[in-house]
Design a protein around this motif. Structure first.
Motif, PDB file in Angstrom:
ATOM      1  N   UNK A 107      10.833   0.026 -15.271  1.00  0.00           N
ATOM      2  CA  UNK A 107      10.098   1.107 -14.623  1.00  0.00           C
ATOM      3  C   UNK A 107       9.274   0.527 -13.471  1.00  0.00           C
ATOM      4  N   UNK A 108       9.787   0.624 -12.256  1.00  0.00           N
ATOM      5  CA  UNK A 108       9.105   0.042 -11.099  1.00  0.00           C
ATOM      6  C   UNK A 108       7.741   0.680 -10.880  1.00  0.00           C
ATOM      7  N   UNK A 109       7.681   2.016 -10.888  1.00  0.00           N
ATOM      8  CA  UNK A 109       6.415   2.702 -10.615  1.00  0.00           C
ATOM      9  C   UNK A 109       5.383   2.441 -11.719  1.00  0.00           C
ATOM     10  N   UNK A 110       5.835   2.437 -12.968  1.00  0.00           N
ATOM     11  CA  UNK A 110       4.924   2.143 -14.071  1.00  0.00           C
ATOM     12  C   UNK A 110       4.383   0.726 -13.990  1.00  0.00           C
ATOM     13  N   UNK A 111       5.235  -0.218 -13.597  1.00  0.00           N
ATOM     14  CA  UNK A 111       4.813  -1.611 -13.424  1.00  0.00           C
ATOM     15  C   UNK A 111       3.787  -1.729 -12.310  1.00  0.00           C
ATOM     16  N   UNK A 112       4.026  -1.046 -11.199  1.00  0.00           N
ATOM     17  CA  UNK A 112       3.084  -1.076 -10.077  1.00  0.00           C
ATOM     18  C   UNK A 112       1.708  -0.549 -10.496  1.00  0.00           C
ATOM     19  N   UNK A 113       1.702   0.584 -11.177  1.00  0.00           N
ATOM     20  CA  UNK A 113       0.438   1.192 -11.585  1.00  0.00           C
ATOM     21  C   UNK A 113      -0.332   0.275 -12.533  1.00  0.00           C
ATOM     22  N   UNK A 114       0.377  -0.313 -13.497  1.00  0.00           N
ATOM     23  CA  UNK A 114      -0.288  -1.184 -14.474  1.00  0.00           C
ATOM     24  C   UNK A 114      -0.800  -2.458 -13.816  1.00  0.00           C
ATOM     25  N   UNK A 115      -0.002  -3.045 -12.936  1.00  0.00           N
ATOM     26  CA  UNK A 115      -0.413  -4.270 -12.243  1.00  0.00           C
ATOM     27  C   UNK A 115      -1.679  -4.034 -11.419  1.00  0.00           C
ATOM     28  N   UNK A 116      -1.716  -2.925 -10.721  1.00  0.00           N
ATOM     29  CA  UNK A 116      -2.911  -2.609  -9.916  1.00  0.00           C
ATOM     30  C   UNK A 116      -4.128  -2.385 -10.804  1.00  0.00           C
ATOM     31  N   UNK A 117      -3.896  -1.779 -11.964  1.00  0.00           N
ATOM     32  CA  UNK A 117      -4.997  -1.547 -12.897  1.00  0.00           C
ATOM     33  C   UNK A 117      -5.537  -2.879 -13.428  1.00  0.00           C
ATOM     34  N   UNK A 118      -4.647  -3.801 -13.762  1.00  0.00           N
ATOM     35  CA  UNK A 118      -5.059  -5.111 -14.264  1.00  0.00           C
ATOM     36  C   UNK A 118      -5.866  -5.864 -13.215  1.00  0.00           C
ATOM     37  N   UNK A 119      -5.376  -5.886 -11.982  1.00  0.00           N
ATOM     38  CA  UNK A 119      -6.089  -6.571 -10.906  1.00  0.00           C
ATOM     39  C   UNK A 119      -7.453  -5.917 -10.671  1.00  0.00           C
ATOM     40  N   UNK A 120      -7.483  -4.597 -10.713  1.00  0.00           N
ATOM     41  CA  UNK A 120      -8.746  -3.890 -10.531  1.00  0.00           C
ATOM     42  C   UNK A 120      -9.767  -4.268 -11.576  1.00  0.00           C
ATOM     43  N   UNK A 121      -9.306  -4.445 -12.812  1.00  0.00           N
ATOM     44  CA  UNK A 121     -10.222  -4.808 -13.893  1.00  0.00           C
ATOM     45  C   UNK A 121     -10.780  -6.219 -13.696  1.00  0.00           C
ATOM     46  N   UNK A 122      -9.910  -7.140 -13.290  1.00  0.00           N
ATOM     47  CA  UNK A 122     -10.386  -8.497 -13.009  1.00  0.00           C
ATOM     48  C   UNK A 122     -11.390  -8.492 -11.849  1.00  0.00           C
TER      49      UNK A 122
END
Length: 331
Positions: A107-122
């Motif tokens: 899931x490309x879009x799901x991966x993008x959303x999760x990756x951005x969320x992880x970076x945002x949290x860091x």
């Protein structure tokens, strides 16, 4: 005479393949990498219960008192890998790899959303994105997500990599780093051929990583190669000189305790002189090569399934822990 580990660190960046913070403190690696199985294993250990409990408490506060245990566990689950990552970054000087939910591997879009969320949290915790590698499975969909993320300055580690087609696609996508799985490749060939062992230089996993390394250095790709998933120290010795090697504590220990010569086996200069054909990988070519490579096909699917099961186990662990936290203390 110095240890094999000390010599290895002279030619290769050593990365700890663990969620065990104590082991990271012991072996002083440059970087650290985790995966769902490692985080799940670490979350079960008593010494890390405080990390789990703090994450659950934060999730409860975020959702409110009316939230169910299942809802709180699901919210905490999203943040637990980052909680471990933040603790690890207090110890190491370099980067930590944090993995996107393996169930989003196609899931490309799901991966993008999760990756951005992880970076945002860091970043909300004051940690620069330059110290984070977002770990994504090396499916075509995952590689395409990584290509977009790299353009946004979010660095990626493409994991569960078993075939040259995956490696070339990653390099063409300009991802930061790939993690070919040496030991899992060996496991597949031993089962497929019925052989009990291979000489170190003939180990199929070693040969696979050597092929990728030489291809990258021959054509000047900037993507780094981090050999992973080792079964023995001979595999590690055969890949001395690889950009990075991520090694479990159970193998870091004998490397740190063993003395002897450790010659460099891989070098960019040697690769430049090799006669290698350059290839370009589009989706059709990727799919065709992946279908033809039984080992890569089997191990990618198996790896995604295994990480997904580990995540389900982690979610249940969090639900169970919440129930324990809600019980009155016994006297």
């Amino acid at each position: 005479m110095v240890s094999l580990l000390a010599q290895l660190k002279e030619v290769t960046t050593v990365v700890a393949d663990t969620g065990d913070i104590g082991a990271i403190e012991q072996f002083t690696p440059q970087d650290a990498t985790t995966n769902p199985s490692l985080i799940t294993a670490a979350a079960k250990l008593p010494q890390y219960q405080s990390i789990v409990d703090e994450t659950l408490e934060q999730a409860k506060q975020a959702l409110g008192d009316d939230a169910s245990d299942q809802a709180v566990a699901k919210e905490a689950f999203k943040h637990l890998a980052v909680a471990f990552g933040k603790r690890i970054l207090e110890i190491i000087p370099g980067r930590v790899s944090t993995e996107v939910d393996a169930r989003l591997s196609y899931d490309t879009e799901g991966t993008l959303a999760t990756a951005r969320e992880l970076i945002g949290e860091y970043e909300a915790a004051g940690i620069s994105r330059d110290r984070i590698l977002i770990k994504i499975a090396s499916t075509w969909e995952g590689i395409k997500a990584a290509e977009i993320l790299e353009k946004e300055g979010i660095h990626c580690n493409l994991t569960l990599l078993f075939g040259l087609h995956q490696a070339i696609a990653c390099a063409e996508a300009k991802v930061t780093l790939i993690s070919p799985f040496v030991g899992r490749i060996l496991d597949w060939y031993k089962q497929d051929t019925g052989r009990d062992s291979y000489p170190p230089a003939e180990d199929p996993g070693v040969q696979s990583v050597t092929e990728v390394y030489n291809y990258y250095k021959k054509f000047g790709y900037k993507t780094e190669i981090m050999g992973a998933s080792f079964r023995n120290i001979d595999e590690i010795k055969e890949l001395a000189g690889c950009d990075l090697l991520t090694i479990s504590p159970k193998l870091l220990k004998p490397l740190s305790e063993t003395e002897g010569d450790l010659p460099r086996k891989l070098s960019p200069e040697d690769a430049k002189d090799l006669d290698i054909e350059k290839k370009s990988i589009d989706k059709a070519t990727f799919d065709e090569m992946h279908k033809a490579d039984r080992m890569a096909n089997d191990k990618l699917a198996e790896g995604i399934e295994g990480f997904s099961k580990a995540l389900e186990e982690l979610e249940q662990l969090l639900v169970d822990r919440l129930a324990q936290m809600g019980q009155p203390a016994t006297v």
